[in-house]
Design a protein around this motif. Structure first.
Motif, PDB file in Angstrom:
ATOM      1  N   GLY A 298       0.856  -1.179   0.000  1.00  0.00           N
ATOM      2  CA  GLY A 298       0.000   0.000   0.000  1.00  0.00           C
ATOM      3  C   GLY A 298       0.887   1.222   0.000  1.00  0.00           C
ATOM      4  O   GLY A 298       2.105   1.106   0.057  1.00  0.00           O
ATOM      5  N   TYR A 299       0.281   2.373  -0.088  1.00  0.00           N
ATOM      6  CA  TYR A 299       1.084   3.592  -0.100  1.00  0.00           C
ATOM      7  C   TYR A 299       0.575   4.604   0.921  1.00  0.00           C
ATOM      8  O   TYR A 299       0.955   5.767   0.888  1.00  0.00           O
ATOM      9  CB  TYR A 299       1.104   4.217  -1.496  1.00  0.00           C
ATOM     10  CG  TYR A 299      -0.258   4.364  -2.142  1.00  0.00           C
ATOM     11  CD1 TYR A 299      -1.041   5.485  -1.892  1.00  0.00           C
ATOM     12  CD2 TYR A 299      -0.746   3.381  -2.985  1.00  0.00           C
ATOM     13  CE1 TYR A 299      -2.289   5.622  -2.469  1.00  0.00           C
ATOM     14  CE2 TYR A 299      -2.000   3.506  -3.565  1.00  0.00           C
ATOM     15  CZ  TYR A 299      -2.771   4.626  -3.319  1.00  0.00           C
ATOM     16  OH  TYR A 299      -4.003   4.768  -3.882  1.00  0.00           O
ATOM     17  N   GLU A 300      -0.236   4.139   1.851  1.00  0.00           N
ATOM     18  CA  GLU A 300      -0.789   5.049   2.855  1.00  0.00           C
ATOM     19  C   GLU A 300       0.292   5.604   3.772  1.00  0.00           C
ATOM     20  O   GLU A 300       0.143   6.684   4.363  1.00  0.00           O
ATOM     21  CB  GLU A 300      -1.857   4.339   3.694  1.00  0.00           C
ATOM     22  CG  GLU A 300      -3.095   3.921   2.913  1.00  0.00           C
ATOM     23  CD  GLU A 300      -2.902   2.619   2.148  1.00  0.00           C
ATOM     24  OE1 GLU A 300      -1.822   1.993   2.280  1.00  0.00           O
ATOM     25  OE2 GLU A 300      -3.820   2.231   1.399  1.00  0.00           O
ATOM     26  N   ASP A 301       1.407   4.859   3.914  1.00  0.00           N
ATOM     27  CA  ASP A 301       2.469   5.302   4.815  1.00  0.00           C
ATOM     28  C   ASP A 301       3.465   6.234   4.135  1.00  0.00           C
ATOM     29  O   ASP A 301       4.375   6.752   4.780  1.00  0.00           O
ATOM     30  CB  ASP A 301       3.211   4.096   5.394  1.00  0.00           C
ATOM     31  CG  ASP A 301       3.792   3.186   4.318  1.00  0.00           C
ATOM     32  OD1 ASP A 301       3.333   3.283   3.161  1.00  0.00           O
ATOM     33  OD2 ASP A 301       4.687   2.389   4.643  1.00  0.00           O
TER      34      ASP A 301
ATOM     35  N   GLU B 123       4.685   9.706   2.405  1.00  0.00           N
ATOM     36  CA  GLU B 123       4.380  11.123   2.543  1.00  0.00           C
ATOM     37  C   GLU B 123       4.903  11.868   1.321  1.00  0.00           C
ATOM     38  O   GLU B 123       5.966  11.535   0.785  1.00  0.00           O
ATOM     39  CB  GLU B 123       5.020  11.689   3.812  1.00  0.00           C
ATOM     40  CG  GLU B 123       4.500  11.050   5.093  1.00  0.00           C
ATOM     41  CD  GLU B 123       5.172  11.591   6.323  1.00  0.00           C
ATOM     42  OE1 GLU B 123       6.059  12.474   6.173  1.00  0.00           O
ATOM     43  OE2 GLU B 123       4.851  11.145   7.440  1.00  0.00           O
TER      44      GLU B 123
ATOM     45  N   TYR C 160       7.868  10.521  -4.249  1.00  0.00           N
ATOM     46  CA  TYR C 160       6.427  10.396  -4.085  1.00  0.00           C
ATOM     47  C   TYR C 160       5.793  11.784  -4.074  1.00  0.00           C
ATOM     48  O   TYR C 160       6.211  12.673  -3.326  1.00  0.00           O
ATOM     49  CB  TYR C 160       6.117   9.669  -2.775  1.00  0.00           C
ATOM     50  CG  TYR C 160       4.644   9.358  -2.591  1.00  0.00           C
ATOM     51  CD1 TYR C 160       4.012   8.425  -3.405  1.00  0.00           C
ATOM     52  CD2 TYR C 160       3.903   9.998  -1.600  1.00  0.00           C
ATOM     53  CE1 TYR C 160       2.660   8.143  -3.236  1.00  0.00           C
ATOM     54  CE2 TYR C 160       2.556   9.711  -1.424  1.00  0.00           C
ATOM     55  CZ  TYR C 160       1.941   8.786  -2.254  1.00  0.00           C
ATOM     56  OH  TYR C 160       0.603   8.511  -2.091  1.00  0.00           O
TER      57      TYR C 160
ATOM     58  N   GLY D 255       2.318  12.218  -3.909  1.00  0.00           N
ATOM     59  CA  GLY D 255       0.984  12.185  -3.325  1.00  0.00           C
ATOM     60  C   GLY D 255      -0.048  11.554  -4.242  1.00  0.00           C
ATOM     61  O   GLY D 255       0.171  11.394  -5.450  1.00  0.00           O
TER      62      GLY D 255
ATOM     63  N   GLY E   7      -0.944   8.572  -4.546  1.00  0.00           N
ATOM     64  CA  GLY E   7      -0.549   7.277  -5.088  1.00  0.00           C
ATOM     65  C   GLY E   7       0.421   7.358  -6.242  1.00  0.00           C
ATOM     66  O   GLY E   7       0.777   6.326  -6.824  1.00  0.00           O
TER      67      GLY E   7
ATOM     68  N   HIS F 146       1.665   5.878 -11.350  1.00  0.00           N
ATOM     69  CA  HIS F 146       1.215   5.293 -10.094  1.00  0.00           C
ATOM     70  C   HIS F 146       2.368   4.505  -9.476  1.00  0.00           C
ATOM     71  O   HIS F 146       3.145   3.858 -10.184  1.00  0.00           O
ATOM     72  CB  HIS F 146       0.017   4.374 -10.316  1.00  0.00           C
ATOM     73  CG  HIS F 146      -0.712   4.054  -9.050  1.00  0.00           C
ATOM     74  ND1 HIS F 146      -0.312   3.035  -8.192  1.00  0.00           N
ATOM     75  CD2 HIS F 146      -1.797   4.636  -8.468  1.00  0.00           C
ATOM     76  CE1 HIS F 146      -1.122   2.997  -7.153  1.00  0.00           C
ATOM     77  NE2 HIS F 146      -2.041   3.951  -7.290  1.00  0.00           N
TER      78      HIS F 146
ATOM     79  N   ARG G  75       2.482   1.796  -7.904  1.00  0.00           N
ATOM     80  CA  ARG G  75       2.471   0.360  -8.175  1.00  0.00           C
ATOM     81  C   ARG G  75       3.119   0.042  -9.513  1.00  0.00           C
ATOM     82  O   ARG G  75       3.767  -0.996  -9.676  1.00  0.00           O
ATOM     83  CB  ARG G  75       1.043  -0.174  -8.135  1.00  0.00           C
ATOM     84  CG  ARG G  75       0.381  -0.101  -6.762  1.00  0.00           C
ATOM     85  CD  ARG G  75      -0.964  -0.819  -6.757  1.00  0.00           C
ATOM     86  NE  ARG G  75      -1.636  -0.674  -5.485  1.00  0.00           N
ATOM     87  CZ  ARG G  75      -1.374  -1.409  -4.409  1.00  0.00           C
ATOM     88  NH1 ARG G  75      -0.435  -2.342  -4.485  1.00  0.00           N
ATOM     89  NH2 ARG G  75      -2.030  -1.220  -3.280  1.00  0.00           N
TER      90      ARG G  75
END
Length: 214
Positions: free
Chosen positions: A11-14, A16, A34, A36, A38, A71, A73
């Protein structure tokens, strides 16, 4: 986010916005930033090379690459990765909105891509810190290390005291304040200052150079 061990992407919730991502391809590493939502921004080679996955490798020669927003992923694929903001103790990260704005302005730009010279790492560190720097040249200093700063017209020296700070001789001149990283070879007086390494380096290259240790 601090540096962590390599892991698979679940996942990518962690993540920033502004985080540097070190992606471990077979036989090499790749870097992305990153932004934001995703998405990441990275240099994607323009060639017949395979895309980033667990079996892909990149050429060690010079090829062209395009700056892409994709993305996370798709950019990471089945590779291991880790968040690696490894220069945060040396350079002050730019504000997130500036990082994202600068990153998106680069989308579609074509640049020379060279695995050997780590240009992809220079690209993302420039976005996060405002200066192009790789671990190979800008080794993280330890307290007591001598820092050799490569100014346009001369070298400047400082000693690292920890916490991102150095002590150095800051020349006094009529056109610069004491402590400024602008170094004049005509200055005859200087003041001993403790300042942020980032501010003293001011975008120039530097390296740890404890040359008398041998």
């Amino acid at each position: 986010m601090a540096m962590e061990g390599p892991r698979n992407l679940k996942g990518y919730e962690d993540l920033e916005a502004g985080d540097l991502m070190e992606i471990f391809h077979t036989g090499d590493e790749h870097w992305a930033i990153y932004v934001g939502g995703g998405d990441v921004l990275h240099l994607d080679p323009i060639s017949e090379c395979p895309r980033a996955d667990s079996s892909s490798t990149y050429s060690s020669g010079n090829i062209r690459a395009v700056v892409k927003q994709e993305h996370v992923r798709y950019a990471v694929g089945s590779c291991l990765y880790r968040v690696n903001n490894y220069l945060d103790q040396v350079y002050r990260p730019r504000p997130v909105n500036e990082i994202i704005s600068s990153a998106r302005e680069m989308i579609g730009a074509q640049l020379e891509y060279c695995v050997k010279d780590r240009k992809y790492k220079h690209f993302v560190t420039h976005l996060r810190y405002g200066t192009a720097c790789s671990r190979q040249f800008c080794k993280e200093p330890e307290p007591g290390d001598l820092i050799n700063i490569y100014n346009i017209i001369s070298k400047h020296w400082a000693i690292y005291v920890g916490g991102g700070d150095v002590i150095h001789l800051a020349p006094l001149s009529e056109d610069s304040e004491a402590g400024s990283s602008s170094i004049s070879i005509l200055s005859r007086r200087a003041v001993v200052k403790q300042e942020r390494l980032q501010d003293v380096v001011n975008g120039y290259h530097y390296q740890v150079d404890n040359y008398w240790d041998q």
